[in-house]
Design a protein around this motif. Structure first.
Motif, PDB file in Angstrom:
ATOM      1  N   ASP A  78       1.327  -1.217  -0.044  1.00 18.77           N
ATOM      2  CA  ASP A  78      -0.002   0.247   0.154  1.00 18.77           C
ATOM      3  C   ASP A  78       0.661   1.134  -0.561  1.00 18.77           C
ATOM      4  N   ALA A  79       1.965   1.174   0.634  1.00 16.91           N
ATOM      5  CA  ALA A  79       3.119   2.193   0.623  1.00 16.91           C
ATOM      6  C   ALA A  79       3.282   2.519  -0.658  1.00 16.91           C
ATOM      7  N   ALA A  80       3.428   1.367  -1.062  1.00 12.75           N
ATOM      8  CA  ALA A  80       4.112   1.897  -2.624  1.00 12.75           C
ATOM      9  C   ALA A  80       3.519   1.833  -3.832  1.00 12.75           C
ATOM     10  N   LEU A  81       1.952   1.981  -3.264  1.00 14.28           N
ATOM     11  CA  LEU A  81       1.291   2.038  -4.890  1.00 14.28           C
ATOM     12  C   LEU A  81       0.942   3.580  -4.221  1.00 14.28           C
ATOM     13  N   GLN A  82       0.822   4.258  -3.143  1.00 14.85           N
ATOM     14  CA  GLN A  82       0.170   5.370  -2.475  1.00 14.85           C
ATOM     15  C   GLN A  82       1.542   6.047  -3.439  1.00 14.85           C
ATOM     16  N   SER A  83       2.534   6.165  -3.455  1.00 14.97           N
ATOM     17  CA  SER A  83       4.069   6.481  -3.434  1.00 14.97           C
ATOM     18  C   SER A  83       4.746   6.633  -4.850  1.00 14.97           C
ATOM     19  N   LEU A  84       3.537   5.803  -5.762  1.00 15.16           N
ATOM     20  CA  LEU A  84       3.971   4.984  -7.074  1.00 15.16           C
ATOM     21  C   LEU A  84       2.964   6.732  -7.828  1.00 15.16           C
ATOM     22  N   GLU A  85       1.502   6.556  -7.216  1.00 19.20           N
ATOM     23  CA  GLU A  85       0.464   7.838  -7.632  1.00 19.20           C
ATOM     24  C   GLU A  85       0.991   8.693  -7.080  1.00 19.20           C
ATOM     25  N   VAL A 104       1.862  -4.181 -11.582  1.00 19.60           N
ATOM     26  CA  VAL A 104       0.781  -2.992 -12.010  1.00 19.60           C
ATOM     27  C   VAL A 104       1.009  -3.420 -13.647  1.00 19.60           C
ATOM     28  N   ARG A 105       2.077  -3.201 -14.084  1.00 25.02           N
ATOM     29  CA  ARG A 105       1.989  -2.680 -15.313  1.00 25.02           C
ATOM     30  C   ARG A 105       1.453  -4.210 -16.190  1.00 25.02           C
ATOM     31  N   ALA A 106       1.787  -5.826 -15.189  1.00 26.49           N
ATOM     32  CA  ALA A 106       2.070  -6.865 -16.413  1.00 26.49           C
ATOM     33  C   ALA A 106       0.046  -7.131 -15.963  1.00 26.49           C
ATOM     34  N   SER A 107      -0.562  -6.925 -14.857  1.00 26.41           N
ATOM     35  CA  SER A 107      -2.303  -6.690 -14.736  1.00 26.41           C
ATOM     36  C   SER A 107      -3.057  -5.521 -15.517  1.00 26.41           C
ATOM     37  N   GLU A 108      -2.048  -4.951 -16.276  1.00 31.14           N
ATOM     38  CA  GLU A 108      -3.164  -4.208 -16.857  1.00 31.14           C
ATOM     39  C   GLU A 108      -4.212  -4.464 -18.021  1.00 31.14           C
ATOM     40  N   HIS A 109      -4.099  -5.946 -18.440  1.00 31.62           N
ATOM     41  CA  HIS A 109      -4.941  -6.083 -19.152  1.00 31.62           C
ATOM     42  C   HIS A 109      -6.188  -6.848 -17.897  1.00 31.62           C
ATOM     43  N   LYS A 110      -6.094  -6.905 -16.890  1.00 36.76           N
ATOM     44  CA  LYS A 110      -7.498  -7.093 -15.998  1.00 36.76           C
ATOM     45  C   LYS A 110      -7.930  -5.937 -15.209  1.00 36.76           C
ATOM     46  N   ARG A 111      -7.700  -4.967 -15.915  1.00 41.13           N
ATOM     47  CA  ARG A 111      -8.781  -3.736 -15.389  1.00 41.13           C
ATOM     48  C   ARG A 111      -9.362  -3.017 -16.920  1.00 41.13           C
ATOM     49  N   SER A 112      -8.753  -3.623 -17.653  1.00 43.23           N
ATOM     50  CA  SER A 112      -9.112  -2.620 -19.165  1.00 43.23           C
ATOM     51  C   SER A 112     -10.673  -3.387 -19.860  1.00 43.23           C
ATOM     52  N   LYS A 165       6.266   6.730 -11.392  1.00 41.91           N
ATOM     53  CA  LYS A 165       8.363   6.701 -11.430  1.00 41.91           C
ATOM     54  C   LYS A 165       8.658   5.387 -10.226  1.00 41.91           C
ATOM     55  N   ALA A 166       8.739   4.668  -9.909  1.00 48.73           N
ATOM     56  CA  ALA A 166       9.389   3.590  -9.046  1.00 48.73           C
ATOM     57  C   ALA A 166      10.824   4.995  -8.312  1.00 48.73           C
ATOM     58  N   GLY A 167      10.736   4.422  -7.279  1.00 47.41           N
ATOM     59  CA  GLY A 167      11.612   5.319  -6.255  1.00 47.41           C
ATOM     60  C   GLY A 167      12.842   4.201  -5.751  1.00 47.41           C
ATOM     61  N   ASN A 168      12.296   3.124  -5.140  1.00 48.19           N
ATOM     62  CA  ASN A 168      13.030   1.806  -4.519  1.00 48.19           C
ATOM     63  C   ASN A 168      12.544   0.784  -5.233  1.00 48.19           C
ATOM     64  N   GLU A 169      12.995  -0.311  -4.508  1.00 47.69           N
ATOM     65  CA  GLU A 169      13.332  -2.026  -5.193  1.00 47.69           C
ATOM     66  C   GLU A 169      11.707  -2.318  -4.972  1.00 47.69           C
ATOM     67  N   VAL A 170      11.617  -2.155  -3.802  1.00 43.50           N
ATOM     68  CA  VAL A 170      10.298  -2.135  -3.562  1.00 43.50           C
ATOM     69  C   VAL A 170       8.834  -1.550  -4.661  1.00 43.50           C
ATOM     70  N   GLU A 171       8.793   0.035  -4.767  1.00 46.55           N
ATOM     71  CA  GLU A 171       8.121   0.203  -5.458  1.00 46.55           C
ATOM     72  C   GLU A 171       7.888  -0.286  -6.897  1.00 46.55           C
ATOM     73  N   GLU A 172       9.643  -0.594  -7.583  1.00 40.26           N
ATOM     74  CA  GLU A 172       9.754  -1.130  -8.862  1.00 40.26           C
ATOM     75  C   GLU A 172       8.786  -2.812  -8.855  1.00 40.26           C
ATOM     76  N   ARG A 173       9.121  -3.475  -8.090  1.00 48.32           N
ATOM     77  CA  ARG A 173       7.896  -4.664  -7.838  1.00 48.32           C
ATOM     78  C   ARG A 173       6.775  -4.873  -8.035  1.00 48.32           C
ATOM     79  N   VAL A 174       6.281  -3.412  -7.500  1.00 56.11           N
ATOM     80  CA  VAL A 174       5.100  -3.284  -7.548  1.00 56.11           C
ATOM     81  C   VAL A 174       4.843  -2.505  -8.874  1.00 56.11           C
ATOM     82  N   LEU A 175       5.052  -2.013  -9.645  1.00 56.68           N
ATOM     83  CA  LEU A 175       4.992  -1.474 -10.405  1.00 56.68           C
ATOM     84  C   LEU A 175       4.952  -2.977 -11.878  1.00 56.68           C
ATOM     85  N   ARG A 176       6.000  -3.215 -11.499  1.00 54.44           N
ATOM     86  CA  ARG A 176       5.878  -4.687 -12.707  1.00 54.44           C
ATOM     87  C   ARG A 176       4.584  -5.335 -12.272  1.00 54.44           C
TER      88      ARG A 176
END
Length: 230
Positions: free
Chosen positions: A192-199, A217-225, A204-215
């Protein structure tokens, strides 16, 4: 929103799958407060791997908020799936079939009784794609989709949700010993902290956890479209 959805659809009420977990507990409690507990039905849909404590917690939740509770095992349906080679070869495949089977039953009940199906997806899992297409992500209304998982727990405490539900590790219950955080590899507060920071940063990811979460989010875009179409 819940009242308006029921009114505009001319529905008799709401049906919600209750798993014994926090998400379905808060969603069911919102529904009961919105349209009255007498117009809400909670349906517990256990399989062979569902632990008895989850069934007991689902029943306790329904009693505490005053809604009807029904229990229907999905095991006979899953047993039929096992007759088709390859459909249940991995926990992932079997888990998706469980989620879609549960939703099919909820919609059958909704069709028969003129109800709307209440979704139980939260914002954290929605953004990560941690859900099954046409399974737990399907619904007529999504009353907790705006809440991060950590916020779901805060709301649950404020609403007086059954204590054992608040204290148990979140799990989809799709195989023995499965937990959400174990499968995701991060805790919900971290996610949740990573998602809120990314938003806030424009994704734009600022650390390793945010990178993992961002990956994720991007990989699951098809589930939200919506499905691509002309």
């Amino acid at each position: 929103m819940i009242r308006h959805a029921v009114w505009s659809a001319g529905a008799s009420g709401i049906v919600v799958g209750v798993s014994g977990g926090i998400d379905s507990a808060v969603a069911a409690a919102f529904a009961a407060r919105a349209v009255g507990p007498e117009r809400v039905v909670g349906v517990c849909l256990p399989s062979a791997v569902t632990v008895s404590e989850d069934i007991e917690d689902a029943q306790a939740l329904c009693r505490s908020i005053g809604i009807e509770c029904r229990e229907l095992s999905i095991e006979p349906v899953l047993q039929a799936y096992r007759g088709y080679p390859g459909l249940t070869d991995t926990p992932y495949l079997a888990g998706n079939l469980m989620a879609r089977t549960r939703m099919a039953i909820l919609y059958a009940i909704a069709n028969r009784e003129g109800r709307l199906v209440c979704g139980t997806s939260n914002r954290t899992e929605y953004m990560l794609g941690y859900c099954t297409k046409h399974g737990d992500s399907a619904a007529d209304i999504q009353p907790i989709l705006h809440l991060y998982k950590t916020e779901i727990f805060a709301v649950g405490r404020a609403m007086g949700i059954v204590q054992r539900i608040l204290e148990k590790p979140p799990s989809a219950g799709l195989w023995a010993g499965q937990t959400d955080e174990g499968e995701l590899g991060l805790t919900y507060p971290e996610i949740d902290a990573a998602l809120q920071s990314l938003e806030r940063s424009g994704w734009k990811a600022g650390n390793e956890v945010e990178e993992r979460v961002l990956r994720r989010v991007r990989a699951s875009e098809h589930k939200r479209s919506s499905p691509p179409h002309l």
